[in-house]
Motif scaffolding. Structure first.
Motif, PDB file in Angstrom:
ATOM      1  N   ASP A 240       0.806  -1.211   0.000  1.00  0.00           N
ATOM      2  CA  ASP A 240       0.000   0.000   0.000  1.00  0.00           C
ATOM      3  C   ASP A 240       0.845   1.269   0.000  1.00  0.00           C
ATOM      4  OD1 ASP A 240      -2.308  -1.564   0.126  1.00  0.00           O
ATOM      5  OD2 ASP A 240      -2.221  -1.659   2.315  1.00  0.00           O
ATOM      6  N   VAL A 241       2.001   1.222   0.695  1.00  0.00           N
ATOM      7  CA  VAL A 241       2.910   2.375   0.760  1.00  0.00           C
ATOM      8  C   VAL A 241       4.337   1.854   0.711  1.00  0.00           C
ATOM      9  CG1 VAL A 241       1.336   3.838   2.103  1.00  0.00           C
ATOM     10  CG2 VAL A 241       2.943   2.348   3.292  1.00  0.00           C
ATOM     11  N   ASP A 242       5.276   2.738   0.380  1.00  0.00           N
ATOM     12  CA  ASP A 242       6.685   2.362   0.494  1.00  0.00           C
ATOM     13  C   ASP A 242       7.050   2.282   1.977  1.00  0.00           C
ATOM     14  OD1 ASP A 242       6.903   2.294  -2.221  1.00  0.00           O
ATOM     15  OD2 ASP A 242       7.773   4.294  -2.421  1.00  0.00           O
ATOM     16  N   ARG A 243       8.060   1.455   2.286  1.00  0.00           N
ATOM     17  CA  ARG A 243       8.339   1.149   3.689  1.00  0.00           C
ATOM     18  C   ARG A 243       9.752   1.564   4.096  1.00  0.00           C
ATOM     19  NH1 ARG A 243       3.380   0.013   6.043  1.00  0.00           N
ATOM     20  NH2 ARG A 243       2.182  -1.260   4.581  1.00  0.00           N
ATOM     21  N   PRO A 244       9.905   2.111   5.320  1.00  0.00           N
ATOM     22  CA  PRO A 244      11.236   2.493   5.805  1.00  0.00           C
ATOM     23  C   PRO A 244      12.086   1.259   6.112  1.00  0.00           C
ATOM     24  CG  PRO A 244       9.482   3.548   7.092  1.00  0.00           C
ATOM     25  CD  PRO A 244       8.848   2.476   6.277  1.00  0.00           C
ATOM     26  N   ILE A 245      13.352   1.311   5.709  1.00  0.00           N
ATOM     27  CA  ILE A 245      14.270   0.246   6.116  1.00  0.00           C
ATOM     28  C   ILE A 245      15.440   0.807   6.939  1.00  0.00           C
ATOM     29  CG2 ILE A 245      13.691  -1.358   4.269  1.00  0.00           C
ATOM     30  CD1 ILE A 245      16.077  -0.430   2.727  1.00  0.00           C
ATOM     31  N   LYS A 246      15.619   2.125   6.879  1.00  0.00           N
ATOM     32  CA  LYS A 246      16.617   2.749   7.754  1.00  0.00           C
ATOM     33  C   LYS A 246      16.039   4.068   8.261  1.00  0.00           C
ATOM     34  CE  LYS A 246      21.093   2.592   6.905  1.00  0.00           C
ATOM     35  NZ  LYS A 246      22.445   2.885   6.323  1.00  0.00           N
ATOM     36  N   LYS A 247      16.127   4.269   9.583  1.00  0.00           N
ATOM     37  CA  LYS A 247      15.579   5.470  10.197  1.00  0.00           C
ATOM     38  C   LYS A 247      16.498   6.671   9.967  1.00  0.00           C
ATOM     39  CE  LYS A 247      13.612   2.578  13.856  1.00  0.00           C
ATOM     40  NZ  LYS A 247      13.615   2.270  15.309  1.00  0.00           N
ATOM     41  N   SER A 248      16.000   7.824  10.306  1.00  0.00           N
ATOM     42  CA  SER A 248      16.780   9.048  10.093  1.00  0.00           C
ATOM     43  C   SER A 248      18.038   9.097  10.956  1.00  0.00           C
ATOM     44  CB  SER A 248      15.919  10.280  10.385  1.00  0.00           C
ATOM     45  OG  SER A 248      15.435  10.246  11.718  1.00  0.00           O
ATOM     46  N   ASP A 249      18.042   8.310  12.077  1.00  0.00           N
ATOM     47  CA  ASP A 249      19.237   8.287  12.937  1.00  0.00           C
ATOM     48  C   ASP A 249      20.266   7.254  12.480  1.00  0.00           C
ATOM     49  OD1 ASP A 249      18.099   5.884  13.630  1.00  0.00           O
ATOM     50  OD2 ASP A 249      17.774   6.384  15.744  1.00  0.00           O
ATOM     51  N   GLY A 250      19.980   6.591  11.348  1.00  0.00           N
ATOM     52  CA  GLY A 250      20.921   5.618  10.798  1.00  0.00           C
ATOM     53  C   GLY A 250      20.710   4.194  11.257  1.00  0.00           C
ATOM     54  N   SER A 251      19.784   3.966  12.189  1.00  0.00           N
ATOM     55  CA  SER A 251      19.527   2.593  12.666  1.00  0.00           C
ATOM     56  C   SER A 251      18.548   1.889  11.732  1.00  0.00           C
ATOM     57  CB  SER A 251      18.969   2.617  14.089  1.00  0.00           C
ATOM     58  OG  SER A 251      17.717   3.284  14.130  1.00  0.00           O
ATOM     59  N   TRP A 252      18.660   0.559  11.712  1.00  0.00           N
ATOM     60  CA  TRP A 252      17.786  -0.240  10.851  1.00  0.00           C
ATOM     61  C   TRP A 252      16.410  -0.411  11.489  1.00  0.00           C
ATOM     62  CZ3 TRP A 252      19.794  -0.541   6.298  1.00  0.00           C
ATOM     63  CH2 TRP A 252      21.179  -0.741   6.115  1.00  0.00           C
ATOM     64  N   THR A 253      15.398  -0.516  10.656  1.00  0.00           N
ATOM     65  CA  THR A 253      14.067  -0.877  11.149  1.00  0.00           C
ATOM     66  C   THR A 253      13.985  -2.400  11.315  1.00  0.00           C
ATOM     67  OG1 THR A 253      13.160  -1.119   8.922  1.00  0.00           O
ATOM     68  CG2 THR A 253      13.026   1.075   9.920  1.00  0.00           C
ATOM     69  N   TYR A 254      12.974  -2.854  12.040  1.00  0.00           N
ATOM     70  CA  TYR A 254      12.749  -4.308  12.147  1.00  0.00           C
ATOM     71  C   TYR A 254      12.545  -4.911  10.758  1.00  0.00           C
ATOM     72  CZ  TYR A 254      12.198  -4.124  17.234  1.00  0.00           C
ATOM     73  OH  TYR A 254      12.421  -3.973  18.583  1.00  0.00           O
ATOM     74  N   PHE A 255      11.878  -4.155   9.901  1.00  0.00           N
ATOM     75  CA  PHE A 255      11.584  -4.633   8.553  1.00  0.00           C
ATOM     76  C   PHE A 255      12.859  -4.965   7.788  1.00  0.00           C
ATOM     77  CE2 PHE A 255      10.171  -3.323   4.096  1.00  0.00           C
ATOM     78  CZ  PHE A 255       9.623  -4.565   3.799  1.00  0.00           C
ATOM     79  N   ALA A 256      13.895  -4.148   7.985  1.00  0.00           N
ATOM     80  CA  ALA A 256      15.161  -4.404   7.293  1.00  0.00           C
ATOM     81  C   ALA A 256      15.736  -5.754   7.700  1.00  0.00           C
ATOM     82  CB  ALA A 256      16.156  -3.283   7.599  1.00  0.00           C
ATOM     83  N   GLY A 257      15.684  -6.055   9.000  1.00  0.00           N
ATOM     84  CA  GLY A 257      16.175  -7.347   9.464  1.00  0.00           C
ATOM     85  C   GLY A 257      15.363  -8.499   8.914  1.00  0.00           C
ATOM     86  N   ASP A 258      14.053  -8.306   8.825  1.00  0.00           N
ATOM     87  CA  ASP A 258      13.196  -9.361   8.286  1.00  0.00           C
ATOM     88  C   ASP A 258      13.448  -9.580   6.794  1.00  0.00           C
ATOM     89  OD1 ASP A 258      12.065  -9.853  10.735  1.00  0.00           O
ATOM     90  OD2 ASP A 258      10.331  -8.563  10.403  1.00  0.00           O
TER      91      ASP A 258
END
Length: 584
Positions: free
Chosen positions: A317-335
């Motif tokens: 439905d939308v594009d998804r974040p894989i890295k936050k603005s502080d440089g850390s990965w989202t849970y989605f990136a790990g998955d």
């Protein structure tokens, strides 16, 4: 043997003969030709759509093509009669001797009756449970564990190479909270008064055991130290202790995993960096700001530039974040990294069994799998709805020891592993389920686990009584499979045999749909047919399983009961349940 698959082969053979005879043109595509039970049993034993799906390409009217095919099918030994119905369906009635001959097939195959090569050895990864290692397993986890385990067994039975996998979520903030909670209990074990458990910590008393174990191992080594000194060590110790508890809970449920994969190990090995490399090479990431969500707050939404994955290109439905603005990965990136790792281990087909709270995560993960595998991989997600635990109609209260949930182990200890496993499969995974600790132990038709187990135990009892009644009767499989079964000629017995013959087809259809609950439904229907046949013997002595003045008829019926038990045992063992030989 799958009688319907075999019948389809016979239909196609007749079509090929029709091509050779010039009755229909060559080059027709037979892949859509089917032979299956009609929806209405009064229409016959099997139906084929051959004329309907081939008529246009053959340049013929469906009923004309059906007439030519029906004449050929009527000459088959196994076919008793043929009827053309509606616009061109062909209904078949099969010879009674054909059906009773299937008892021999079942007896020869034993519990392997219905095994199939449908999967052709394709590798399939079934990931289930994957609970955060922050506490013992709950009743909610039990449903996913059982659905995943039964599905894995079902897929193995129909020819897939299955890996049962548990993904340990041992990275991220929740395990840091676990470490702080365990450290608090460690201090308590060393004699400190820790007061009330702080807000946000895990409150369960099960962590007292972790704290005591840490104190026994390390003494006062970490006492009074800064968090930065002890966090890593305590975190690893707590995760290890709780994974040992989780493995023990799974073992009590009869679940044994083939593989435990660590999120932390994957991240530290550069798995997420590798995903970024893959996505960047495909031009599937960009820096952008997501629109604020309408009506709800998303955990991964920030009103700042983030690294986004173009998941909308793959159906999200939308594009998804894989890295936050502080440089850390989202849970989605790990998955994403984890599923790429699965694919690279040879699993094009992946099945994840998730809890009800993960429904909103499906589209993005399916988009991710499609993206990182160049659309060669597929992800099927089975959502397990909540389990409401009851006791004689009243909701069971939470456990102080667990903190805020009912532990799986407490339920197993009360009603037994087999009961838990079967009841969890009596509803489709995405339907809610009530588990009443009193009703699941009732000995009645309304309790499916008892009803099915009783059918198997009843057959065992009758088989034993037959040897008591006839001193010379031989009930060895070798003898039973070579009997003259023509004495079995009642419609009730024939109906039971036809239901047994539906087992191989049911296994393949359930495996194809990834729906193990169909097995539970079938076993209940089979038990009902068996119990019905037994009760008719009370009204008609000639219908009894043991006919005292007719050893040949009794022996033939013992063959039918033995075949029925083979199928019941096969289904129960696929569920991880030991078939009962007697009921107490």
């Amino acid at each position: 043997m799958n009688v319907f698959k075999d019948l389809r082969t016979k239909v196609i053979e007749q079509l090929e003969d029709m091509v050779a005879a010039g009755e229909i043109p060559a080059g027709l595509d037979f892949s859509r030709v089917a032979a299956e039970p009609p929806r209405d049993p009064s229409h016959g034993d099997a139906a084929t759509n051959a004329a309907m799906v081939l008529s246009k390409a053959a340049g013929m009217k469906p009923r004309d093509l059906a007439g030519l095919l029906a004449a050929r099918l009527e000459s088959l030994d196994v076919v008793k009669s043929v009827e053309i119905a509606g616009p061109g369906f062909i209904n078949l009635r099969l010879d009674q001797d054909f059906w009773f001959a299937q008892i021999r097939t079942i007896l020869e195959a034993g519990k392997s009756y219905g095994d199939s090569d449908m999967g052709k050895g394709e590798k399939v990864n079934v990931e289930y449970v994957s609970a955060n290692p922050t506490g013992p397993l709950t009743v909610g986890h039990a449903r996913g564990a059982i659905v995943g385990d039964a599905l894995a067994s079902l897929l193995s039975k129909v020819g897939y190479d299955v890996c049962r996998e548990y993904y340990i979520n041992d990275a991220g903030n929740q395990v840091n909270v676990l470490a702080n909670s365990a450290y608090l209990r460690y201090r308590e074990a060393l004699g400190e008064d820790i007061g009330e458990i702080p807000e946000g910590f895990y409150p369960g008393e099960y962590l007292k055991d972790v704290g005591k174990a840490l104190a026994n191992r390390d003494g006062e080594k970490w006492l009074g130290k800064e968090e930065s000194v002890w966090l890593s060590e305590v975190r690893e110790f707590a995760i290890s202790q709780l994974m040992e508890l989780i493995r023990s809970d799974l073992a009590a449920l009869g679940v044994v995993m083939d593989l435990y994969s660590s999120e932390r190990a994957l991240v530290e090995a550069g798995g997420v960096d590798e995903v970024m490399t893959v996505l960047e090479a495909k031009n599937l990431v960009y820096t952008g700001v997501l629109e604020p969500p309408k009506g709800k707050q998303l955990e991964d939404w920030e009103e700042r530039p983030q690294t986004l994955f173009k998941s909308m290109e793959f159906g999200d439905d939308v594009d998804r974040p894989i890295k936050k603005s502080d440089g850390s990965w989202t849970y989605f990136a790990g998955d994403m990294a984890y599923h790429l790792d699965k694919y690279r281990r040879g699993f094009n087909t992946m099945i994840n069994v998730w809890g009800a709270d993960h429904g909103g995560y499906i589209k993005r993960m399916q988009a991710a799998v499609s993206a990182v595998t160049d659309k060669k991989g597929s992800l099927d997600v089975k959502i397990c709805q909540l389990v409401k635990l009851m006791r004689d109609g009243d909701v069971v209260k939470m456990s102080k020891r667990s903190g805020n949930f009912i532990t799986l182990r407490s339920v197993i200890d009360e009603v037994g592993k087999d009961v838990v496993r079967f009841i969890m499969l009596t509803r489709k995974n995405d339907a809610s389920l009530e588990f009443d600790l009193v009703k699941v132990l009732e000995q009645s038709k309304d309790n499916p686990v008892f009803y099915v187990q009783y059918a198997h135990a009843r057959n065992c009892s009758v088989l034993k009584h037959a040897t008591d009644e006839f001193s010379s009767i031989d009930l060895s499989i070798e003898t039973l499979k070579n009997l003259d079964l023509s004495v079995l000629n009642s419609e009730d017995e024939l109906r039971l045999v036809k239901l047994l013959c539906a087992w191989p087809r049911l296994l393949e259809s359930a495996g194809e749909a990834h729906e193990p609950h169909r097995i539970a439904f079938y076993l209940y229907d089979l038990a009902a047919e068996l119990h019905s046949l037994y009760h008719k013997g009370k009204l008609n002595p000639r219908m009894r399983f043991i006919v005292r003045d007719d050893q040949d008829l009794t022996q033939a019926r013992m063959a039918l009961l033995e075949a029925t038990n083979n199928v019941i045992a096969s289904g129960l063992e696929m569920f991880g349940i030991e078939p009962a030989e007697e009921m107490r």
